[in-house]
Design a protein around this motif. Sequence first.
Motif, PDB file in Angstrom:
ATOM      1  N   PRO A   4      38.730  -8.091   5.645  1.00 23.56           N
ATOM      2  CA  PRO A   4      37.779  -9.199   5.660  1.00 23.56           C
ATOM      3  C   PRO A   4      36.910  -9.181   6.919  1.00 23.56           C
ATOM      4  CG  PRO A   4      39.960  -9.980   6.215  1.00 23.56           C
ATOM      5  CD  PRO A   4      40.096  -8.531   5.858  1.00 23.56           C
ATOM      6  N   LEU A   5      35.716  -9.734   6.804  1.00 25.95           N
ATOM      7  CA  LEU A   5      34.798  -9.815   7.924  1.00 25.95           C
ATOM      8  C   LEU A   5      34.748 -11.237   8.467  1.00 25.95           C
ATOM      9  CD1 LEU A   5      31.856  -7.699   6.476  1.00 25.95           C
ATOM     10  CD2 LEU A   5      33.665  -6.952   8.029  1.00 25.95           C
ATOM     11  N   GLY A   6      34.392 -11.364   9.740  1.00 28.67           N
ATOM     12  CA  GLY A   6      34.248 -12.687  10.347  1.00 28.67           C
ATOM     13  C   GLY A   6      35.561 -13.445  10.349  1.00 28.67           C
ATOM     14  N   ASP A   7      35.490 -14.709   9.930  1.00 27.12           N
ATOM     15  CA  ASP A   7      36.700 -15.557   9.926  1.00 27.12           C
ATOM     16  C   ASP A   7      37.330 -15.628   8.538  1.00 27.12           C
ATOM     17  OD1 ASP A   7      34.758 -17.095   8.679  1.00 27.12           O
ATOM     18  OD2 ASP A   7      35.519 -18.972   9.500  1.00 27.12           O
ATOM     19  N   ASN A  43      41.048 -10.645   9.624  1.00 26.18           N
ATOM     20  CA  ASN A  43      40.241  -9.916  10.582  1.00 26.18           C
ATOM     21  C   ASN A  43      40.784 -10.174  11.979  1.00 26.18           C
ATOM     22  OD1 ASN A  43      38.246  -8.356  11.698  1.00 26.18           O
ATOM     23  ND2 ASN A  43      36.553  -9.565  10.948  1.00 26.18           N
ATOM     24  N   ASP A  44      40.180  -9.565  12.979  1.00 27.01           N
ATOM     25  CA  ASP A  44      40.630  -9.726  14.361  1.00 27.01           C
ATOM     26  C   ASP A  44      40.266 -11.078  14.944  1.00 27.01           C
ATOM     27  OD1 ASP A  44      41.590  -7.134  14.254  1.00 27.01           O
ATOM     28  OD2 ASP A  44      39.709  -6.293  14.988  1.00 27.01           O
ATOM     29  N   GLY A  45      39.472 -11.855  14.250  1.00 28.18           N
ATOM     30  CA  GLY A  45      39.049 -13.162  14.742  1.00 28.18           C
ATOM     31  C   GLY A  45      37.545 -13.299  14.660  1.00 28.18           C
ATOM     32  N   ASP A  49      29.445 -18.824  19.372  1.00 30.46           N
ATOM     33  CA  ASP A  49      28.068 -18.641  19.843  1.00 30.46           C
ATOM     34  C   ASP A  49      27.997 -18.243  21.311  1.00 30.46           C
ATOM     35  OD1 ASP A  49      27.085 -19.244  17.344  1.00 30.46           O
ATOM     36  OD2 ASP A  49      26.795 -21.371  17.790  1.00 30.46           O
ATOM     37  N   ASN A  50      28.967 -18.687  22.118  1.00 30.39           N
ATOM     38  CA  ASN A  50      28.947 -18.358  23.540  1.00 30.39           C
ATOM     39  C   ASN A  50      29.602 -17.001  23.849  1.00 30.39           C
ATOM     40  OD1 ASN A  50      31.685 -18.827  23.315  1.00 30.39           O
ATOM     41  ND2 ASN A  50      31.717 -20.621  24.643  1.00 30.39           N
ATOM     42  N   GLY A  51      30.012 -16.264  22.806  1.00 30.23           N
ATOM     43  CA  GLY A  51      30.587 -14.937  22.977  1.00 30.23           C
ATOM     44  C   GLY A  51      32.102 -14.900  23.087  1.00 30.23           C
ATOM     45  N   THR A  52      32.747 -16.065  23.094  1.00 29.04           N
ATOM     46  CA  THR A  52      34.198 -16.128  23.181  1.00 29.04           C
ATOM     47  C   THR A  52      34.821 -15.742  21.839  1.00 29.04           C
ATOM     48  OG1 THR A  52      33.990 -17.956  24.740  1.00 29.04           O
ATOM     49  CG2 THR A  52      36.156 -17.608  23.754  1.00 29.04           C
ATOM     50  N   LYS A  53      35.851 -14.908  21.896  1.00 30.59           N
ATOM     51  CA  LYS A  53      36.546 -14.497  20.672  1.00 30.59           C
ATOM     52  C   LYS A  53      37.711 -15.446  20.412  1.00 30.59           C
ATOM     53  CE  LYS A  53      39.077 -10.759  18.598  1.00 30.59           C
ATOM     54  NZ  LYS A  53      39.780  -9.519  18.837  1.00 30.59           N
ATOM     55  N   VAL A  54      37.825 -15.917  19.165  1.00 31.40           N
ATOM     56  CA  VAL A  54      38.908 -16.813  18.765  1.00 31.40           C
ATOM     57  C   VAL A  54      39.816 -16.045  17.801  1.00 31.40           C
ATOM     58  CG1 VAL A  54      39.495 -18.970  17.613  1.00 31.40           C
ATOM     59  CG2 VAL A  54      37.418 -18.830  18.997  1.00 31.40           C
ATOM     60  N   ASP A  55      41.085 -15.913  18.175  1.00 31.93           N
ATOM     61  CA  ASP A  55      42.047 -15.208  17.319  1.00 31.93           C
ATOM     62  C   ASP A  55      42.340 -16.021  16.069  1.00 31.93           C
ATOM     63  OD1 ASP A  55      42.310 -13.063  19.076  1.00 31.93           O
ATOM     64  OD2 ASP A  55      43.907 -14.063  20.204  1.00 31.93           O
ATOM     65  N   PRO A  56      42.641 -15.345  14.951  1.00 36.75           N
ATOM     66  CA  PRO A  56      42.980 -16.086  13.732  1.00 36.75           C
ATOM     67  C   PRO A  56      44.307 -16.839  13.895  1.00 36.75           C
ATOM     68  CG  PRO A  56      43.260 -13.725  13.399  1.00 36.75           C
ATOM     69  CD  PRO A  56      42.669 -13.905  14.749  1.00 36.75           C
ATOM     70  N   SER A  57      44.449 -17.953  13.188  1.00 35.35           N
ATOM     71  CA  SER A  57      45.675 -18.745  13.302  1.00 35.35           C
ATOM     72  C   SER A  57      46.692 -18.378  12.226  1.00 35.35           C
ATOM     73  CB  SER A  57      45.351 -20.237  13.242  1.00 35.35           C
ATOM     74  OG  SER A  57      44.568 -20.521  12.119  1.00 35.35           O
ATOM     75  N   VAL A  58      46.353 -17.436  11.352  1.00 31.90           N
ATOM     76  CA  VAL A  58      47.295 -16.948  10.339  1.00 31.90           C
ATOM     77  C   VAL A  58      47.468 -15.445  10.526  1.00 31.90           C
ATOM     78  CG1 VAL A  58      46.746 -18.736   8.647  1.00 31.90           C
ATOM     79  CG2 VAL A  58      45.472 -16.603   8.608  1.00 31.90           C
ATOM     80  N   LYS A  59      48.573 -14.933   9.966  1.00 28.11           N
ATOM     81  CA  LYS A  59      48.820 -13.496  10.037  1.00 28.11           C
ATOM     82  C   LYS A  59      49.258 -12.999   8.662  1.00 28.11           C
ATOM     83  CE  LYS A  59      53.525 -14.130  11.815  1.00 28.11           C
ATOM     84  NZ  LYS A  59      53.602 -15.500  11.410  1.00 28.11           N
ATOM     85  N   VAL A  60      49.224 -11.707   8.495  1.00 30.42           N
ATOM     86  CA  VAL A  60      49.628 -11.096   7.226  1.00 30.42           C
ATOM     87  C   VAL A  60      51.067 -11.488   6.926  1.00 30.42           C
ATOM     88  CG1 VAL A  60      50.047  -8.914   6.036  1.00 30.42           C
ATOM     89  CG2 VAL A  60      48.020  -9.178   7.465  1.00 30.42           C
TER      90      VAL A  60
END
Length: 94
Positions: A4-7, A43-45, A49-60
């Motif tokens: 998957p792409l994005g969130d 996806n990796d998260g 908009d400010n460039g900060t990466k947010v990790d996903p809150s779920v996992k496989v």
Amino acid sequence: MLKPLGDRVILQQQEEEEQTIGGIVIANNAKETPQSGKVVAVNDGRVLDNGTKVDPSVKVGDQVLFDKYAGTEVKYQGDKYLVLHEKDIVAIED
């Protein structure tokens, strides 16, 4: 497997067991669609908009509950999957 792409998150929906009352068989198109599934890809998260990466809150492997009309059904190599945004996931089952 799809990535998957994005969130977005890819789920395999849990099939609801057919329940018959008094021998009446419910037609497939009259059944409620399941609102739970197993996460098969994330996806990796996402990047804010400010460039900060947010990790996903779920996992496989997580069992999740999601909004009733969320996502897009896709077929891949003969299997059905549901692709939805992480914000459409409302809970993780323990």
